[in-house]
Design an enzyme around this catalytic site. Structure first.
Site, PDB file in Angstrom:
ATOM      1  N   PHE A   1      -2.244  -9.015 -12.821  1.00 17.06           N
ATOM      2  CA  PHE A   1      -3.101  -8.693 -13.971  1.00 17.06           C
ATOM      3  C   PHE A   1      -2.519  -9.131 -15.311  1.00 17.06           C
ATOM      4  CE2 PHE A   1      -3.438  -5.441 -10.628  1.00 17.06           C
ATOM      5  CZ  PHE A   1      -4.703  -5.758 -10.167  1.00 17.06           C
TER       6      PHE A   1
ATOM      7  N   GLY B   1     -14.110 -18.967 -14.310  1.00 18.35           N
ATOM      8  CA  GLY B   1     -13.258 -17.955 -13.708  1.00 18.35           C
ATOM      9  C   GLY B   1     -13.838 -16.555 -13.837  1.00 18.35           C
ATOM     10  N   VAL B   2     -13.526 -15.711 -12.845  1.00 22.96           N
ATOM     11  CA  VAL B   2     -14.076 -14.358 -12.820  1.00 22.96           C
ATOM     12  C   VAL B   2     -13.005 -13.281 -12.974  1.00 22.96           C
ATOM     13  CG1 VAL B   2     -16.016 -15.048 -11.387  1.00 22.96           C
ATOM     14  CG2 VAL B   2     -13.952 -14.160 -10.299  1.00 22.96           C
ATOM     15  N   GLY B   3     -11.755 -13.666 -13.181  1.00 20.55           N
ATOM     16  CA  GLY B   3     -10.665 -12.684 -13.132  1.00 20.55           C
ATOM     17  C   GLY B   3     -10.729 -11.629 -14.214  1.00 20.55           C
ATOM     18  N   GLU B   4     -11.213 -11.983 -15.365  1.00 20.18           N
ATOM     19  CA  GLU B   4     -11.085 -11.062 -16.496  1.00 20.18           C
ATOM     20  C   GLU B   4     -12.406 -10.543 -17.043  1.00 20.18           C
ATOM     21  OE1 GLU B   4      -7.276 -12.406 -18.908  1.00 20.18           O
ATOM     22  OE2 GLU B   4      -8.297 -14.107 -18.018  1.00 20.18           O
TER      23      GLU B   4
END
Lengths: 765, 331
Positions: A254, A729-732
């Site tokens: 994270f 991107g989908v991480g955040e």
């Protein structure tokens, strides 16, 4: 597309990008076969434990290690008095981004200075972990304490503006926002605060280090193995080529495993001193003391609007904290340049410097807390105007980037809200606060926008197509749980037209071509771009082999006229073609190989420059971002103020979805983390001592299962034309907007505005 | 953690003999609190006497309708026991409101009664704490006090007692049985824990060589209409900010029997004697609930971070009694 959690079919056929395929490492992880950094067996491994300073600024006057050294099994008690010298922290240099990765500027155990409460001042190495921990508790350190600045709130008036650089902008203006605010018929001018947060990945930071002469192997749960290698090479003054960093599995990160923190360096030091392989996993408390966290913030959001809701003024300013020994500004106001078509805009970020450990990246640094303030303020403006909060957003949805008129690469927030409102049942909501009930419970519904910029970094990749039709993709990227290997296998499978099961992906190792760090939600897109390019190179070589033969039906064909499918290349006009196996077999080739990017020294510099110039060029042309609409329903106990989130729905515009299962998991994870931010998480730094007082999972409240409602995740699934395969991107993005949606729902339920996170029940009594 | 000697005791006699000769020894049952404290270097026993194999594991009905609970009964077993669920639902609810499933599977009844405060300054050896080191001062004053007591604290210590189970036991007039080489004693739960006063390190009435062997609950018909309400910072796995254990019986329009105890607010499990006194014989109205709650909290002393607990406790008492009333407290 809505995620469907079906089992994967064994033996896939046809395109696999977009399908909810089970992760390739699922069995290894659920059976325990997957090895994490503290699980690598070495015959004569020793164990290390840290001693943390319990004062904030000080000089060490004495260290008594007698009792610690006397504990049976202790091999070494290393302090600044006996530690071998290491090089001071490396200066930052933009041609080599790994120079950014020093967790702090402190040369641990090479100095008698203490710069933050929790700084490691000794490391104990022993035959067993128990002996190391027992001895660590017996190391007695005496200090001469020095004045320290530790109270964020008290320092806020002394904040200084963040200066803008080529890669980060501290402020921007359009028009005269203060004047427009003063003249606006309807306005709000609000102050928000968010506390510091700390990392609580399932796997605490862990390192296993083994020297062989000047060669070093490090197992390190890292978000950037190349940065770990380069930083360690610098600190220990050995060639980077002799260091191998291995991290195939990372148990969550994270942002907290991006920088190189003291635990890593001191494990390597301990191995150097003892001549033994050494393992150290930080205690949970150790993660709070020796790894940076998210800065606290204060924010001002002021909005002015005409009576019809058209925004005339948008002001968003912030104050955040950096450590005197490191850390940096957080882009708290980033989303406020992009979300609303206000005539006049002012954004400015400011910092204070404290005697604290460096702040560091934590899921959507900046936007996660910035969207809280902005999106809660927009809700307040909607109530001032008497306009539905979604309608107000739609009236101010820009056609071009509000701050500077640039084009959006892709923007579908309107569609996200429309879809979300329908699926969530927004029309059932009665706007009056306190007007909805479920038995005793007060019910509230709130929305907020999610927003996170999309990034793309350099990725060196090799692809090998073997004569038996199998494919090997190699890239030193990072698997922290998001399913990177699965996604890249899907991408390569479609690019080459082979079954998903034929593709193997190697990652998480510095012996592989240098991959991007896992950060900025940029890893999947970055690797995808290179995988697609490498696969095309492979196909060109294959085609050249085929056209060299008079027997091939592909003779005279161009790649553009062919389709990769069924393990080969086939003409689009008459379906004739050949399998890769046939082409390679006829040519007598074992494999066809292609590389994108180079890991030579020159290649590295060229790659870095290429990345920077693309970054700057892209930034001039487009605004690229993931966005979404977060819908929240809460129930609030009218007697006690307890808030329970009862329903969640998010509709996300994240371009092409590579794997609907792993992407949904990541977005859900972001939402859960956002619930923690909204309702519980708060690092308590005692303002008298600078000491974190809740450095454990009992007192630092992350959500438990009972706090998490069913979460529905939906996608618009429209490709972004400027991104590889159209993916963002989908991480955040999942965490952004969450705290605001909760706060807005709580207001709808209770009529109370809580502008200071977390929203604990005492604020609602 | 400091190295220690380990002794396993198969029965009570062996256990109390072992501890009688070891001045720096501790009993270990489930270990859910002691092991934490040892790992944090707060407890540093030379010897640990393992009592987890002792067969104090019965939950038995007593003549006259009470229940005797062995000290080694695991929390989850007790919460699931039909006698407890039917006769003392407040106790089952209190246990299930605490800790996590895994911890409740390990934690014993005796150990739960002896668990120590979660004050962060008690746990942090860098902080001053009169409970940990008598006379060293108290850094909780002027520090983070959200989880601290508003009732029963002193100038030496404002740590709150963390147990949920004990709050229910306090409401139920439970009696704790302890044994040593000197014999057996019976101590009412409400007298078992001590207020800090000037000696916050002395937390209970039990002597260092005594072992809790059982808890007895008297027959208490009102307890069939009882309830435990826990208010905390997340839905599960958090200590109480405020908790209320209550039982209520109304006859002929007045409160005939009431039991009320509070958690999260007291330096010990807090039996609300004053509130009970005011409620007894009063009309079961929200107004009288409110008056009783306010009277109980009147002596409260708040710190900057826990002042909200006074109002929260009053509200939770009123809401819990009102729910008991609605659930059939009126006969």
């Amino acid at each position: 597309m809505t995620q469907v959690e079906n089992r994967p079919r064994t033996g896939t056929s046809g395109p696999v990008v977009g399908r909810p395929i089970d992760r390739v490492d699922g069995v290894a992880k659920t059976t325990g076969a997957a090895r994490y950094s503290a699980e690598y067996p070495y015959a004569d491994i020793a164990h290390a434990a840290l001693v943390h300073a319990n004062v904030t600024r000080a000089r060490i006057t004495a260290v008594d290690t007698a009792a610690a050294s006397a504990v049976r099994g202790v091999l070494a008690v290393i302090t600044h008095l006996n530690a071998p010298p290491m090089k001071p922290a490396r200066p930052v240099n933009l041609v080599n981004l790994s120079t950014l990765a020093s967790g702090s500027s402190v040369n641990y155990l090479n100095t008698d200075e203490v710069h933050w409460n929790g700084q490691p001042v000794a490391v104990v190495v022993a035959e067993t972990l128990d002996a190391a921990e027992e001895a660590a508790a017996l190391v007695a350190v005496s200090y001469e304490e020095l004045p320290a600045t530790v109270d964020f709130g008290a320092q806020e008036p002394h904040a200084t503006p963040q200066k803008s650089t080529a890669i980060s902008s501290g402020g921007a203006t359009k028009g005269d926002a203060e004047a427009a605010l003063a003249a606006a018929p309807v306005s709000v001018d609000l102050r928000f605060t968010t506390p510091g947060h700390h990392h609580n990945a399932l796997e605490p930071h862990a390192t296993t280090a083994a020297w062989d002469g000047d060669r070093l192997v490090v197992h390190e749960g890292a978000q950037n193995v190349a940065w770990v290698r380069d930083q360690l090479a610098w600190k220990f003054d050995v060639p980077p080529a002799g260091i191998r960093v291995i991290a195939p599995y990372v148990g969550g990160a994270f942002g907290g495993k991006t920088m190189i923190w003291p635990g890593t360096i001191l494990t390597v030091l301990a191995a150097r001193v003892t001549g033994r392989p050494v393992r150290m996993m930080l205690t949970r408390e150790g993660v709070y003391r020796a790894v940076g966290g998210r800065t606290p913030s204060t924010q001002r959001v002021a909005l002015g609007a005409d009576a019809d809701g058209s925004m005339t003024a948008l002001i968003h300013t912030s104050v955040t904290q950096i450590g005197r020994v490191g850390g940096g500004p957080e882009q708290v106001t980033s989303q406020s340049r992009h979300l609303y078509d206000a005539e006049n805009i002012l954004v400015q970020q400011n910092q204070v410097t404290l005697d604290a450990l460096s702040n560091t990246a934590m899921r959507a640094p900046g936007e996660s807390i910035g969207t809280f303030a902005l999106e809660a303020a927009v809700d307040e403006l909607a109530y001032e105007l008497g306009i539905d909060p979604i309608e107000l957003r739609m009236r101010n949805e820009p056609a071009r980037n509000p701050i500077d008129g640039k084009r959006f690469a892709h923007r579908a927030l309107r569609e996200a809200y429309a879809r979300g409102a329908e699926l969530f049942g927004w029309s059932d909501r009665t706007p009056q606060p306190g007007s909805m009930r479920d038995g005793r419970w007060l019910v509230g519904m709130g929305v907020a926008s999610a927003y996170h910029p999309s990034w793309q970094f350099q990725a060196n990749v090799t692809v090998r197509l073997a004569a038996d039709g199998t494919v090997l993709v190699r890239c030193g990227f990072h698997e922290m749980g998001m399913g990177g290997a699965t996604a890249q296998a899907q991408i390569a499978a479609d690019a080459l037209g082979v079954p998903f099961e034929s593709v193997r992906v190697e990652y998480g190792d510095t012996t592989l071509p240098t991959g991007p760090g896992a950060g900025g939600s940029g890893q999947t897109a970055s690797v995808a771009a290179s995988v697609v390019a490498a696969c095309e190179k492979v196909q060109r070589t294959v085609l050249a082999l085929a056209t060299g033969s008079k027997d091939s039906p592909l003779r005279g064909q161009r790649l553009a006229d062919l389709r990769a499918r069924d393990g080969g290349l086939y003409r689009t006009d008459d379906t004739r073609g050949e399998s890769y196996a046939a082409i390679l077999g006829r040519a007598g080739r074992v494999s066809v190989d292609a590389a994108v990017g180079s890991d030579t020294r020159l290649g590295g510099i060229v790659g870095q420059m290429r990345f920077l110039s693309k970054f700057l060029l892209d930034n001039r042309r487009w605004v690229k971002a993931a966005s979404g609409a977060q819908f929240c329903e809460v129930r609030v106990d009218p007697d006690t103020g307890e808030v329970r989130v009862s329903r969640w729905l998010g509709v996300f515009d994240v371009g092409t979805v590579i794997n609907a299962k792993t992407a949904s998991s990541q977005l859900r994870g972001g939402i859960v983390m956002g619930l923690g931010m909204a309702l519980g998480e708060e690092t308590l730094v005692d303002p008298r001592t600078g000491r974190i007082m809740n450095a454990n999972l009992s007192d630092y409240h992350v959500p438990v299962h009972a706090d998490v409602p069913p979460i529905e995740v939906h996608y618009l699934d429209e490709p972004d034309p400027t991104m590889p395969l159209g993916l963002i991107g989908v991480g955040e993005v999942g965490i952004t907007g969450v705290a605001a949606a909760v706060a807005n729902a709580v207001h709808h339920a209770t009529g109370r505005r809580v502008r200071d996170l977390p929203i604990t029940l005492d604020k609602l009594l | 953690m400091k190295a220690f000697a380990y002794v396993s005791a198969p029965d009570v006699a062996t256990a109390v003999r072992a501890i009688a000769t070891e001045p720096r020894a501790k009993f270990i049952g489930g270990g859910t609190n002691l092991v934490d404290l040892m790992r944090e270097d707060i407890e540093r026993p030379d010897t640990v006497v393992d009592i987890s194999g002792i067969a104090l594991t019965g939950v038995e009905e007593l003549a006259g309708g009470g229940v005797r609970i062995g000290a080694m009964v695991r929390n989850s077993h007790l919460a699931a026991h039909p006698l407890i669920r039917s006769r003392y639902p407040v106790l089952a609810q209190a246990i299930l409101a605490g800790a996590s499933g895994q911890l409740r599977n390990m934690a014993t009844v005796g150990g739960n009664i002896l668990q120590r405060t979660r004050c962060p300054y008690f746990y942090d050896r860098a902080a001053a704490c009169n409970k940990r080191e008598p006379g060293s001062g108290c850094d909780a004053f002027g520090g983070f006090t959200r989880n601290h007591a508003v009732l029963g604290g002193s100038e030496s210590c404002i740590a709150a007692h963390p147990s949920d189970m004990c709050v229910a036991l306090a409401a139920l007039d439970a009696v704790v049985e302890v044994e040593s080489v000197r014999g057996v004693r019976r101590i009412p739960l409400v007298e078992f824990h001590r207020l800090p006063g000037a000696t916050p390190h002395v937390e209970t009435d039990i002597a260092a060589d005594e072992l809790i062997t059982a808890v007895e609950l008297p027959a208490l018909p009102v307890a069939t209409t009882s309830r435990y309400r826990k208010v905390r910072d997340r839905a599960s796995y958090a200590f109480a900010l405020v908790s209320v254990a209550a039982a209520l019986e109304v006859q002929h329009g007045t409160v005939a029997t009431v039991r009320l105890a509070l958690g999260g607010v007291g330096a010990k499990p807090w039996r609300a004697h004053e509130a009970e006194r005011l409620l007894l014989g009063a009309a079961p109205t929200e107004e009288s609930f409110r008056r009783a709650a306010a009277a109980e909290l009147a002596p409260a002393v708040a710190q900057p971070h826990n002042a909200f607990k006074i109002e929260l406790a009053e509200r939770t008492i009123v809401a819990t009694l009102a729910q008991l009333l609605a659930a059939g407290g009126a006969a």
